[in-house]
Design a protein around this motif. Structure first.
Motif, PDB file in Angstrom:
ATOM      1  N   ARG A 184      20.131  50.071  29.312  1.00 28.66           N
ATOM      2  CA  ARG A 184      18.991  50.115  28.388  1.00 28.66           C
ATOM      3  C   ARG A 184      19.168  49.069  27.304  1.00 28.66           C
ATOM      4  O   ARG A 184      20.282  48.734  26.917  1.00 28.66           O
ATOM      5  N   ALA A 185      18.045  48.567  26.779  1.00 27.29           N
ATOM      6  CA  ALA A 185      18.073  47.558  25.723  1.00 27.29           C
ATOM      7  C   ALA A 185      16.922  47.792  24.751  1.00 27.29           C
ATOM      8  O   ALA A 185      15.904  48.408  25.095  1.00 27.29           O
ATOM      9  N   VAL A 186      17.097  47.294  23.524  1.00 23.35           N
ATOM     10  CA  VAL A 186      16.006  47.262  22.545  1.00 23.35           C
ATOM     11  C   VAL A 186      15.745  45.809  22.177  1.00 23.35           C
ATOM     12  O   VAL A 186      16.654  44.977  22.183  1.00 23.35           O
ATOM     13  N   ILE A 187      14.480  45.510  21.877  1.00 19.56           N
ATOM     14  CA  ILE A 187      14.073  44.164  21.485  1.00 19.56           C
ATOM     15  C   ILE A 187      13.266  44.252  20.192  1.00 19.56           C
ATOM     16  O   ILE A 187      12.371  45.101  20.061  1.00 19.56           O
ATOM     17  N   GLY A 188      13.590  43.390  19.227  1.00 16.68           N
ATOM     18  CA  GLY A 188      12.804  43.274  18.010  1.00 16.68           C
ATOM     19  C   GLY A 188      12.506  41.807  17.739  1.00 16.68           C
ATOM     20  O   GLY A 188      13.099  40.919  18.354  1.00 16.68           O
ATOM     21  N   ARG A 189      11.624  41.550  16.793  1.00 14.95           N
ATOM     22  CA  ARG A 189      11.267  40.169  16.468  1.00 14.95           C
ATOM     23  C   ARG A 189      10.768  40.084  15.042  1.00 14.95           C
ATOM     24  O   ARG A 189      10.391  41.106  14.435  1.00 14.95           O
TER      25      ARG A 189
ATOM     26  N   VAL B 241      13.118  48.940  25.442  1.00  9.87           N
ATOM     27  CA  VAL B 241      12.279  49.505  24.389  1.00  9.87           C
ATOM     28  C   VAL B 241      11.918  48.374  23.429  1.00  9.87           C
ATOM     29  O   VAL B 241      12.809  47.759  22.828  1.00  9.87           O
ATOM     30  N   ASP B 242      10.629  48.082  23.309  1.00  7.81           N
ATOM     31  CA  ASP B 242      10.138  47.032  22.429  1.00  7.81           C
ATOM     32  C   ASP B 242       9.876  47.640  21.053  1.00  7.81           C
ATOM     33  O   ASP B 242       8.980  48.463  20.883  1.00  7.81           O
ATOM     34  N   LEU B 243      10.674  47.232  20.059  1.00 11.30           N
ATOM     35  CA  LEU B 243      10.568  47.785  18.706  1.00 11.30           C
ATOM     36  C   LEU B 243       9.517  47.076  17.869  1.00 11.30           C
ATOM     37  O   LEU B 243       9.230  47.514  16.753  1.00 11.30           O
ATOM     38  N   GLY B 244       8.965  45.971  18.359  1.00 13.32           N
ATOM     39  CA  GLY B 244       7.990  45.212  17.596  1.00 13.32           C
ATOM     40  C   GLY B 244       8.646  44.451  16.461  1.00 13.32           C
ATOM     41  O   GLY B 244       9.807  44.035  16.549  1.00 13.32           O
ATOM     42  N   VAL B 245       7.915  44.253  15.362  1.00 15.42           N
ATOM     43  CA  VAL B 245       8.429  43.495  14.214  1.00 15.42           C
ATOM     44  C   VAL B 245       9.377  44.368  13.411  1.00 15.42           C
ATOM     45  O   VAL B 245       9.005  45.450  12.936  1.00 15.42           O
ATOM     46  N   LEU B 246      10.603  43.885  13.258  1.00 15.55           N
ATOM     47  CA  LEU B 246      11.640  44.636  12.550  1.00 15.55           C
ATOM     48  C   LEU B 246      12.710  43.633  12.098  1.00 15.55           C
ATOM     49  O   LEU B 246      12.969  42.652  12.789  1.00 15.55           O
ATOM     50  N   PRO B 247      13.351  43.866  10.950  1.00 18.39           N
ATOM     51  CA  PRO B 247      14.418  42.959  10.519  1.00 18.39           C
ATOM     52  C   PRO B 247      15.578  42.916  11.508  1.00 18.39           C
ATOM     53  O   PRO B 247      15.843  43.884  12.228  1.00 18.39           O
ATOM     54  N   THR B 248      16.279  41.804  11.519  1.00 18.75           N
ATOM     55  CA  THR B 248      17.464  41.675  12.372  1.00 18.75           C
ATOM     56  C   THR B 248      18.442  42.834  12.169  1.00 18.75           C
ATOM     57  O   THR B 248      18.910  43.425  13.152  1.00 18.75           O
TER      58      THR B 248
ATOM     59  N   VAL C  17      17.317  45.960  13.992  1.00 18.65           N
ATOM     60  CA  VAL C  17      17.571  45.941  15.433  1.00 18.65           C
ATOM     61  C   VAL C  17      19.044  46.229  15.708  1.00 18.65           C
ATOM     62  O   VAL C  17      19.387  46.989  16.612  1.00 18.65           O
ATOM     63  N   ALA C  18      19.936  45.635  14.908  1.00 18.81           N
ATOM     64  CA  ALA C  18      21.363  45.893  15.072  1.00 18.81           C
ATOM     65  C   ALA C  18      21.674  47.365  14.862  1.00 18.81           C
ATOM     66  O   ALA C  18      22.425  47.986  15.640  1.00 18.81           O
ATOM     67  N   HIS C  19      21.090  47.959  13.823  1.00 18.77           N
ATOM     68  CA  HIS C  19      21.323  49.386  13.534  1.00 18.77           C
ATOM     69  C   HIS C  19      20.835  50.270  14.670  1.00 18.77           C
ATOM     70  O   HIS C  19      21.559  51.177  15.128  1.00 18.77           O
ATOM     71  N   LEU C  20      19.631  50.010  15.156  1.00 10.18           N
ATOM     72  CA  LEU C  20      19.072  50.847  16.215  1.00 10.18           C
ATOM     73  C   LEU C  20      19.788  50.632  17.539  1.00 10.18           C
ATOM     74  O   LEU C  20      19.870  51.555  18.362  1.00 10.18           O
ATOM     75  N   THR C  21      20.326  49.446  17.773  1.00 10.53           N
ATOM     76  CA  THR C  21      21.143  49.224  18.966  1.00 10.53           C
ATOM     77  C   THR C  21      22.309  50.201  18.977  1.00 10.53           C
ATOM     78  O   THR C  21      22.681  50.743  20.018  1.00 10.53           O
ATOM     79  N   GLY C  22      22.865  50.451  17.783  1.00  6.08           N
ATOM     80  CA  GLY C  22      23.977  51.388  17.680  1.00  6.08           C
ATOM     81  C   GLY C  22      23.560  52.842  17.766  1.00  6.08           C
ATOM     82  O   GLY C  22      24.083  53.595  18.587  1.00  6.08           O
ATOM     83  N   VAL C  23      22.587  53.265  16.954  1.00  2.43           N
ATOM     84  CA  VAL C  23      22.270  54.700  16.870  1.00  2.43           C
ATOM     85  C   VAL C  23      21.513  55.199  18.093  1.00  2.43           C
ATOM     86  O   VAL C  23      21.582  56.388  18.416  1.00  2.43           O
ATOM     87  N   LEU C  24      20.797  54.322  18.788  1.00  4.06           N
ATOM     88  CA  LEU C  24      20.099  54.735  19.998  1.00  4.06           C
ATOM     89  C   LEU C  24      21.006  54.667  21.224  1.00  4.06           C
ATOM     90  O   LEU C  24      20.587  55.020  22.331  1.00  4.06           O
ATOM     91  N   ASP C  25      22.243  54.203  21.021  1.00  2.00           N
ATOM     92  CA  ASP C  25      23.258  54.165  22.078  1.00  2.00           C
ATOM     93  C   ASP C  25      22.784  53.383  23.290  1.00  2.00           C
ATOM     94  O   ASP C  25      22.996  53.787  24.435  1.00  2.00           O
TER      95      ASP C  25
END
Length: 455
Positions: A46-51, A76-83, A86-94
């Motif tokens: 699984r992966a998350v993407i932000g921009r 999972v496309d997170l949409g517009v979010l600070p770098t 994205v780093a934080h959610l990469t961790g907490v969403l495992d």
């Protein structure tokens, strides 16, 4: 062909250097390399993407999602979010990896691709090299139910990130909101923090005045934000704010402005937060990690406060490496890229802004007074072009001139020669107790560089 990855991911002009084809190919390779290290064992990756809001981020994030999904990764496309979000959610969403599309403080036509490993950490050099190598190799494409799926998660991810940011603050007086009573002006650089930055400050109880928070895909960093703080300086004074904070396009940096409109740079912010952490017993080994470009005034102030400084090369990745190696809790750069390891895996401008404002609130002292504890020495930087940068550290005549300059400056100044990594340029930086002396020594050494290293 040069190395694809630079000091902070893949970066260049969008649709020329950083193309949709490149974004797709590098994402496929990243999935394969991370998978081969065992990160995906036993489950579907699984992966998350932000921009950030750049127009080019729309097609680049679509290409990254396509590449990952084609390699069998659920996205999972997170949409517009600070770098840092994205780093934080990469961790907490495992999830197994995170991807951020941004060129940070660069102009709008640029863009970049940055990867995070499981836990929200940046890739080490050897993994980046492996990804580049994998891009040149054939691969077996999954089919049917084995291809990845893509879904949107826009909105809730930002709220979750804001909740995390606010949770890092101590309670306010009598258990109230941490930033109650503070008026804070914020310049969002028409970037990735245009929503979450003001939201976090308001959630912490501040009265927030917002400027440059209307991104349209084209106006990111345009004469605003941390690279152009003039608008914020005027807004703070006009609004009668206690302080102001300015982010860059992807909000991994923060600079501040005191109530008089004076700029408070990253060195001063680091000094303020280092003292705060030391007082709370949270500054590991009473150590602050800085780069060689941090002002000598910061080092002198930290010595006075009983805090040791450790220097690294220029670049937040080197600060991060030193912090992780030593287990240190705080580090950063003069540019406002600060890393608070207890709460983040990378620089986080909004987190920095909250922690700085909280220090003002808990001490009851204005930011101008707190910042005055880090007296910046006059600093002069001269770029000498058209020279052989490779001999900057070995030419006897130049080294003798540097030694003589250092003896002249004594403990109240320093000299730093920095060869460019890509151009025939040597940067001469001099700090001194007086501006005139810094100017004289810097230009004298620049003349020596020009003469001794001439091509």
């Amino acid at each position: 062909m040069g190395r694809l990855f630079g000091t902070d991911g893949v970066r260049g002009m969008a649709n020329r250097d950083v193309t949709a084809e490149l974004a797709l190919d590098v994402s496929v390779a990243a999935a394969h390399v991370l998978g081969s290290t065992g990160a995906f064992e036993g489950h579907r990756p699984r992966a998350v993407i932000g921009r950030d809001p750049r127009a080019s981020g729309e097609f680049l994030s679509a290409a990254v999602a396509a590449g990952l999904a084609s390699a069998g990764v659920d996205v999972v496309d997170l949409g517009v979010l600070p770098t840092p979000g994205v780093a934080h959610l990469t961790g907490v969403l495992d999830v197994d990896l995170g991807v951020m599309l941004s060129a940070s403080h660069n102009p709008m036509p640029d863009n970049g691709i940055k990867f995070f490993t499981r836990g929200g950490h940046k890739l080490p050099d050897d993994v980046e090299d492996a990804i580049e190598q994998r891009m040149r190799e054939p691969w077996d494409r999954p089919t049917g139910v084995d291809v990845g799926r893509i879904r949107l998660d826009i909105g809730s991810s930002g709220a979750r990130y804001v909740d995390h940011l606010v949770s890092t603050l101590p309670a306010g007086a009598d258990g109230g909101s941490p930033l109650a009573g503070l008026r804070i002006a914020v310049d969002c650089a028409n970037g990735a923090a245009s929503e979450v930055g003001p939201a976090a400050l308001r959630a912490a109880g501040a009265d927030v005045v917002v400027i440059n928070a209307s991104p349209d895909g084209r106006n990111i960093n345009e004469k605003c934000g941390s690279t152009h703080p003039e608008q914020l300086q005027a807004a703070v004074v006009a609004a009668g704010a206690d302080l102001g904070v300015a982010f860059d396009g992807d909000a991994d940096r923060c600079l501040a402005v005191d109530h008089t409109g004076a700029l408070v740079d990253g060195d001063q912010i680091m000094g303020i937060l280092a003292v705060a952490l030391k007082e709370r017993g949270e500054l590991v080994e009473d150590t602050l990690v800085i780069t060689v470009m941090s002002n000598l005034g910061l080092q002198l102030a930290m010595t006075e406060a009983g805090i040791r400084t450790v220097q690294t090369g220029v670049g937040d990745r080197y600060v991060l490496e030193e912090m992780r190696a030593g287990g240190f809790s705080l580090g950063g750069e003069q540019s406002g890229h600060l890393i608070l390891a207890r709460h983040a895996t990378t620089g986080d401008g909004t987190l920095t802004a909250l922690q700085l404002a909280a220090r003002v609130a808990t001490t009851g002292r204005p930011l101008a007074e707190l910042a005055a504890s880090v007296a910046r020495l006059p600093q002069v930087l001269v770029n000498v072009s058209g020279v052989d940068r490779t001999r900057a550290g070995t030419d006897d005549g130049l080294l003798e001139a540097v030694s003589a300059a250092e003896a002249e400056l004594g403990r109240s100044g320093r000299v730093l020669l920095r060869p460019s990594g890509t151009e025939p340029v040597v940067r001469v930086m001099v700090e001194a107790g007086h501006q005139d002396l810094a100017d004289q020594v810097a230009h004298r050494l620049a003349d020596v560089v020009r003469e001794r290293l001439a091509l």
